[in-house]
Design a protein around this motif. Sequence first.
Motif, PDB file in Angstrom:
ATOM      1  N   THR A 168       4.614 -46.609 -15.350  1.00  0.00           N
ATOM      2  CA  THR A 168       6.289 -47.081 -16.125  1.00  0.00           C
ATOM      3  C   THR A 168       5.815 -47.238 -17.822  1.00  0.00           C
ATOM      4  N   TYR A 169       4.585 -47.711 -18.069  1.00  0.00           N
ATOM      5  CA  TYR A 169       4.106 -47.841 -19.131  1.00  0.00           C
ATOM      6  C   TYR A 169       3.311 -46.878 -20.155  1.00  0.00           C
ATOM      7  N   ASN A 170       3.178 -45.879 -19.500  1.00  0.00           N
ATOM      8  CA  ASN A 170       2.714 -44.653 -20.226  1.00  0.00           C
ATOM      9  C   ASN A 170       3.692 -43.635 -20.707  1.00  0.00           C
ATOM     10  N   GLU A 171       4.220 -44.328 -22.021  1.00  0.00           N
ATOM     11  CA  GLU A 171       5.137 -44.120 -22.750  1.00  0.00           C
ATOM     12  C   GLU A 171       4.826 -42.523 -23.467  1.00  0.00           C
ATOM     13  N   ARG A 172       3.796 -42.239 -23.659  1.00  0.00           N
ATOM     14  CA  ARG A 172       3.335 -40.919 -24.186  1.00  0.00           C
ATOM     15  C   ARG A 172       3.403 -39.854 -23.021  1.00  0.00           C
ATOM     16  N   ARG A 227       5.767 -40.036 -20.457  1.00  0.00           N
ATOM     17  CA  ARG A 227       7.127 -39.977 -20.182  1.00  0.00           C
ATOM     18  C   ARG A 227       7.694 -39.402 -21.090  1.00  0.00           C
ATOM     19  N   HIS A 228       7.513 -39.423 -22.460  1.00  0.00           N
ATOM     20  CA  HIS A 228       8.061 -38.863 -23.470  1.00  0.00           C
ATOM     21  C   HIS A 228       7.878 -37.373 -23.346  1.00  0.00           C
ATOM     22  N   LYS A 270      10.161 -35.934 -20.255  1.00  0.00           N
ATOM     23  CA  LYS A 270      11.459 -35.878 -20.406  1.00  0.00           C
ATOM     24  C   LYS A 270      11.727 -34.716 -21.472  1.00  0.00           C
ATOM     25  N   GLU A 273      14.382 -38.554 -14.780  1.00  0.00           N
ATOM     26  CA  GLU A 273      13.658 -39.772 -14.205  1.00  0.00           C
ATOM     27  C   GLU A 273      14.569 -40.014 -12.911  1.00  0.00           C
TER      28      GLU A 273
END
Length: 172
Positions: free
Chosen positions: A122-126, A128-129, A132, A138
Amino acid sequence: MIFIENEHIKCRATLSADLEFVKTAESDAENSRFVSQWTIEQHLSAIGDENQMHIIIEDVKTGKKVGYMLVAGLKNNNNNIELRRIVITDKGHGYGRQSFILMKQYIFDELKAHRLWLDVKTYNERGRHLYKSEGFVEEGIMRESVLYNGQYDSMMIMSILEHEYRAFVHML
C-alpha cells in the motif's frame, strides 16, 4: 521461450546465468522493501515451471539488463494471470512502464487472459500510480498480510479485465 520487444526494451526468458543480476536487483535498497527476497533455488524453480514466466528486461539499444518480471498462473483454469513481480534497476527511464505495457499486451493478446491481477504494498506509491495509469482498478486491501523487517505490510489487490484492457488500449 518468451521474446517480446518494442523500440525501447526487450523481454526474454531468464536463464540461470541471469540469476546473479536478479538477486542483486531484488536486494537493492530501492527495491527490497517492495518485493519478497527469493533464494536462487526459488528463482530456478520459477524458471523451470510451465505455470510461470521468469523474464529479463533489457534495453534494446545497449543490451543492458534493466530489470526482471515474474508472471504466474499461465495454466489457471479461470484465465486469471498474476503479475507477481516487476523489478527495475535503472529507474527514471520508462523501463517499468514499457515492460508493463508489453506484458499486458502479451498476456491479453497471446495468452488470452480474462483477468490480469497483482498485489502491491500500500505504501508503494510509484507502483500504484503506474498500475492505475495503465487501467488497473484497486479491488481491496489484504491487511497486514506480509511480514517485512519485523512489521506487517498491507497489500492492495489490483486488476484489469480483458474488456477493460481493450477499452483502455482503444482510448490511446
